[in-house]
Design a protein around this motif. Structure first.
Motif, PDB file in Angstrom:
ATOM      1  N   TYR A  23       0.344  -1.066   0.266  1.00  0.00           N
ATOM      2  CA  TYR A  23      -0.017  -0.127   0.082  1.00  0.00           C
ATOM      3  C   TYR A  23       0.960   0.969  -0.311  1.00  0.00           C
ATOM      4  CZ  TYR A  23      -3.671  -3.439   1.155  1.00  0.00           C
ATOM      5  OH  TYR A  23      -4.919  -3.541   0.671  1.00  0.00           O
ATOM      6  N   LYS A  28      -1.451   3.730  -1.784  1.00  0.00           N
ATOM      7  CA  LYS A  28      -3.010   3.912  -0.971  1.00  0.00           C
ATOM      8  C   LYS A  28      -3.184   4.049   0.102  1.00  0.00           C
ATOM      9  CE  LYS A  28      -3.466   0.478  -4.673  1.00  0.00           C
ATOM     10  NZ  LYS A  28      -4.297   1.030  -5.282  1.00  0.00           N
ATOM     11  N   ALA A  29      -3.726   5.000   0.044  1.00  0.00           N
ATOM     12  CA  ALA A  29      -2.910   5.874   1.436  1.00  0.00           C
ATOM     13  C   ALA A  29      -4.811   5.473   2.167  1.00  0.00           C
ATOM     14  CB  ALA A  29      -3.340   7.651   1.491  1.00  0.00           C
ATOM     15  N   ASP A  30      -5.870   5.548   1.942  1.00  0.00           N
ATOM     16  CA  ASP A  30      -6.421   4.406   2.590  1.00  0.00           C
ATOM     17  C   ASP A  30      -6.675   3.476   3.576  1.00  0.00           C
ATOM     18  OD1 ASP A  30      -8.196   7.194   2.633  1.00  0.00           O
ATOM     19  OD2 ASP A  30      -9.107   6.662   0.702  1.00  0.00           O
ATOM     20  N   GLU A  31      -6.187   2.372   1.911  1.00  0.00           N
ATOM     21  CA  GLU A  31      -6.627   1.258   2.278  1.00  0.00           C
ATOM     22  C   GLU A  31      -5.041   0.552   3.498  1.00  0.00           C
ATOM     23  OE1 GLU A  31      -6.439   2.462  -0.642  1.00  0.00           O
ATOM     24  OE2 GLU A  31      -7.486   0.948  -1.833  1.00  0.00           O
ATOM     25  N   TRP A  32      -3.359   2.091   3.452  1.00  0.00           N
ATOM     26  CA  TRP A  32      -2.545   1.916   4.987  1.00  0.00           C
ATOM     27  C   TRP A  32      -3.234   2.375   5.646  1.00  0.00           C
ATOM     28  CZ3 TRP A  32       0.465   4.429   7.408  1.00  0.00           C
ATOM     29  CH2 TRP A  32       1.614   4.469   7.943  1.00  0.00           C
ATOM     30  N   ALA A  33      -4.048   2.958   6.133  1.00  0.00           N
ATOM     31  CA  ALA A  33      -4.643   3.615   7.127  1.00  0.00           C
ATOM     32  C   ALA A  33      -4.987   2.637   7.654  1.00  0.00           C
ATOM     33  CB  ALA A  33      -4.633   5.002   7.428  1.00  0.00           C
ATOM     34  N   ASP A  34      -6.409   1.799   6.513  1.00  0.00           N
ATOM     35  CA  ASP A  34      -7.098   0.731   7.361  1.00  0.00           C
ATOM     36  C   ASP A  34      -6.411  -0.323   8.248  1.00  0.00           C
ATOM     37  OD1 ASP A  34      -9.856   2.577   7.007  1.00  0.00           O
ATOM     38  OD2 ASP A  34      -9.767   1.324   4.913  1.00  0.00           O
ATOM     39  N   GLU A  38      -8.255   2.975  14.725  1.00  0.00           N
ATOM     40  CA  GLU A  38      -9.192   4.542  14.351  1.00  0.00           C
ATOM     41  C   GLU A  38      -7.790   4.930  15.504  1.00  0.00           C
ATOM     42  OE1 GLU A  38     -11.831   5.346  12.538  1.00  0.00           O
ATOM     43  OE2 GLU A  38     -11.983   3.617  12.324  1.00  0.00           O
ATOM     44  N   ARG A  53      -6.562   7.918  12.025  1.00  0.00           N
ATOM     45  CA  ARG A  53      -6.597   7.462  10.647  1.00  0.00           C
ATOM     46  C   ARG A  53      -5.662   8.428   9.818  1.00  0.00           C
ATOM     47  NH1 ARG A  53      -9.881   3.018  10.299  1.00  0.00           N
ATOM     48  NH2 ARG A  53      -8.532   1.083  11.432  1.00  0.00           N
ATOM     49  N   GLU A  54      -6.522  10.355   9.738  1.00  0.00           N
ATOM     50  CA  GLU A  54      -6.931  10.890   9.387  1.00  0.00           C
ATOM     51  C   GLU A  54      -5.109  11.312   8.574  1.00  0.00           C
ATOM     52  OE1 GLU A  54      -8.384  11.715   6.780  1.00  0.00           O
ATOM     53  OE2 GLU A  54     -10.187  10.474   7.306  1.00  0.00           O
ATOM     54  N   LYS A  57      -2.928   8.035   7.091  1.00  0.00           N
ATOM     55  CA  LYS A  57      -3.027   8.525   5.443  1.00  0.00           C
ATOM     56  C   LYS A  57      -2.154   9.823   5.038  1.00  0.00           C
ATOM     57  CE  LYS A  57      -8.355   8.302   5.474  1.00  0.00           C
ATOM     58  NZ  LYS A  57      -9.931   8.367   5.032  1.00  0.00           N
TER      59      LYS A  57
END
Length: 69
Positions: A23, A28-34, A38, A53-54, A57
């Motif tokens: 990621y 792939k920032a969203d996937e990495w943060a997921d 939280e 998460r923000e 990202k």
């Protein structure tokens, strides 16, 4: 001392580490943060840890921009 790690757990850890690197490599920032909880924290990318998460990202984009996050 705990017993040996199951094959399933070993494969799950390997998969997680692979996705962690993939990621970032693919930005792939969203996937990495997921991959984090939280309130997850990533330390070592700057003077202050990225928490939540923000903030997480932003790390892959920072790597792509030549920084550390």
């Amino acid at each position: 001392m705990p017993g040996p790690v199951s094959i399933e757990d070993n494969l799950a850890v390997q998969d997680l580490l692979g996705r962690y690197c993939w990621y970032v490599d693919e930005n792939k920032a969203d996937e990495w943060a997921d991959l984090y909880t939280e309130d997850g924290i990533f330390e070592g990318a700057g003077p202050t840890p990225a928490q939540g998460r923000e903030a997480l990202k932003m790390i892959p984009a920072g790597v792509w921009a030549g920084g550390q996050g």
